[in-house]
Design an enzyme around this catalytic site. Structure first.
Site, PDB file in Angstrom:
ATOM      1  CD  GLU A  70      -1.128  -2.236   2.072  1.00 46.30           C
ATOM      2  OE1 GLU A  70      -2.195  -3.008   3.157  1.00 46.30           O
ATOM      3  OE2 GLU A  70      -0.054  -2.453   1.832  1.00 46.30           O
ATOM      4  CB  CYS A  93      -0.874  -3.997   9.347  1.00 45.20           C
ATOM      5  SG  CYS A  93       0.186  -2.650   8.589  1.00 45.20           S
ATOM      6  CD1 TRP A 188      20.948 -37.899 -11.022  1.00 43.88           C
ATOM      7  CD2 TRP A 188      19.937 -37.007  -9.453  1.00 43.88           C
ATOM      8  NE1 TRP A 188      21.862 -36.896 -10.387  1.00 43.88           N
ATOM      9  CE2 TRP A 188      21.237 -36.347  -9.199  1.00 43.88           C
ATOM     10  CE3 TRP A 188      18.837 -36.816  -8.389  1.00 43.88           C
ATOM     11  CZ2 TRP A 188      21.715 -35.819  -8.052  1.00 43.88           C
ATOM     12  CZ3 TRP A 188      19.266 -36.122  -7.080  1.00 43.88           C
ATOM     13  CH2 TRP A 188      20.519 -35.861  -7.210  1.00 43.88           C
ATOM     14  CG  ASP A 218      21.122 -38.694  -1.558  1.00 48.02           C
ATOM     15  OD1 ASP A 218      21.695 -39.860  -2.080  1.00 48.02           O
ATOM     16  OD2 ASP A 218      19.944 -38.430  -1.403  1.00 48.02           O
ATOM     17  CG  LEU A 222      19.013 -30.357   1.479  1.00 44.19           C
ATOM     18  CD1 LEU A 222      18.704 -30.903   3.188  1.00 44.19           C
ATOM     19  CD2 LEU A 222      18.357 -31.166   0.825  1.00 44.19           C
ATOM     20  CD  GLU A 310      13.661 -31.165  -0.945  1.00 43.91           C
ATOM     21  OE1 GLU A 310      14.150 -31.975  -1.601  1.00 43.91           O
ATOM     22  OE2 GLU A 310      13.765 -30.015  -0.858  1.00 43.91           O
ATOM     23  CB  SER A 313      11.303 -44.229   2.830  1.00 41.70           C
ATOM     24  OG  SER A 313      10.124 -45.049   2.904  1.00 41.70           O
ATOM     25  N   GLY A 317       6.908 -40.855   5.934  1.00 40.00           N
ATOM     26  CA  GLY A 317       6.204 -41.768   6.569  1.00 40.00           C
ATOM     27  C   GLY A 317       5.637 -41.373   7.913  1.00 40.00           C
TER      28      GLY A 317
END
Length: 407
Positions: A70, A93, A188, A218, A222, A310, A313, A317
């Protein structure tokens, strides 16, 4: 058969006004999206000031600590903003933060009317900006393209509804749901274009999280790409603090924050990590593994409001089992891996009944239309949301409580 009712002059003017409001609000949303990834932990906000059907000033919030949308638009409009209509996708705000409040600036500038897509659920705002405008005689229209605005800012809005960070679960997998071979080989599964898209997806979040197994396998950095000009955290779940001091994450911790989260064990390794610039968090109330509810609270205390998980497994999970999931991004490749011992995307102990599965939908709970995604012929990102559970009679009777109004 009765003839259809013809629109009166008043009806036509109302329709035209609504159409114009949506037109300029779409422009505000487009402007807001230009800063995607850069404003965290602030929301994406765009603003357009219109007079006699012409834009006289516009802008967007570029980064936390810089001028709000704004203010940028008002400075560009100057004195012409007096008597004009201002469009903004989030409530202005009315509190002092890192920058002065916006609502008093709109009043001082002489804006005649303010059109807002949605109310800001931040307890510091939450209607106060709109109330201030109305007290000073400014006409206020709300809920214009509210669904589109909510989806644009879902990572900002979600924590006010859930009390924890927004969580996206990301997996790169074969058509049969595998993310690695039995030996752990995963490089990959997807092609470079999909991996680049995943790095761009990181930019939308405050942090990325992996388990230590991914680090050991790996040695990832990241990092988001393109690089961000704001803090971005890389979080590692590592109950026993096995992360190597020579890993790329540890060696880059002084440049881009790294948080390693574990149990109250291995004090010597914890001191060595801290000496390398790593932020070490200890869940002292856990005995076997880090408790995800504790972690969610700890992240939110550090103003980490959105998290991209990321893998691997077991970590994916665990988040699925805890139902700490607001969005799922699946990068599928045209491969079949097979094998009972190949690694599935979502590990851990599975449910015993199909009815316990997490139902997904293409539709965000904050939006009225599915996300539009660019898809390639060979692989694509599928974006999913948890489907809201059916409301119970008690929930329907309690509709309108404060927690629902903040959603």
């Amino acid at each position: 058969m009765p003839l259809p009712r013809l629109c009166s002059g008043t009806d036509v003017r109302a329709i035209n006004a609504a159409t114009e409001d949506e037109r300029w609000m779409r422009r505000a949303l487009t402007l807001a999206a230009r800063a995607a990834g850069e404003t965290n932990p602030n929301p994406l906000v765009g603003c357009v000031i219109v007079r006699a059907g012409h834009v006289i000033g516009e802008g967007f919030h570029a980064r936390a600590g810089l001028a709000h949308a704004e203010v940028v638009a008002l400075e560009r409009a100057g004195e012409r903003s007096r008597g004009a209509t201002l469009y903004v996708n989030l409530e202005p705000c009315a509190h002092q933060g890192r920058t002065p409040p916006c609502a008093p600036r709109l009043v001082a500038a002489g804006v005649r009317r303010v059109v807002v897509a949605q109310r800001d659920p931040n307890p510091l705002v939450n209607g106060r900006g709109l109330a201030l405008l109305r007290r000073h005689g400014v006409a206020v229209t709300t809920d214009v393209l509210a669904s589109e605005a909510a989806q644009l800012n879902e990572r900002f809005l979600s924590p006010f509804r859930t009390g924890r960070p927004f969580v996206l679960l990301k997996a790169a997998l074969t058509l049969d749901g595998k993310i690695a071979t039995a030996t752990g080989d995963s490089k990959w599964i997807t092609r470079p274009a999909a991996r680049a898209q995943a790095r761009r997806l990181r930019r939308l979040h405050d942090a990325v999280l992996v388990g230590v197994g991914t680090v050991l396998a790996d040695d990832p950095l990241l990092l988001p790409r393109p690089a961000l000009r704001r803090p971005f955290h890389r979080v590692v779940l590592d109950s026993r603090f096995r992360i190597p001091l020579a890993s790329r994450l540890v060696r880059s911790a002084r440049r881009t924050p790294v948080v390693v989260v574990g149990l109250d064990v291995n004090p010597r390794k914890r001191r060595a990590l801290a000496a390398s610039g790593v932020h070490v968090w200890v869940d002292r109330g856990a005995s076997r593994q880090v408790r995800l509810p504790w972690l969610m609270r700890a992240l939110l205390r550090q103003r980490i409001r959105s998290l991209m998980v990321e893998g691997g497994s077991e970590v994916l999970g665990a988040f699925l089992a805890a139902r700490f999931v607001d969005q799922v991004a699946l990068f599928r490749a045209p491969l079949l891996l097979g094998g009972q011992d190949s690694l599935s995307a979502f590990g851990g102990k599975g449910p015993r009944r199909i009815g316990e599965a997490l139902a997904l939908s293409r539709l965000s709970p904050l939006a009225s239309a599915p996300s539009r995604l660019r898809q390639s012929e060979e692989e694509q990102m599928e974006l999913w949301y948890p489907r809201p559970a059916p409301r119970t009679p008690l929930q329907r009777r309690s509709r309108g409580t404060r927690s629902e109004r903040l959603s």
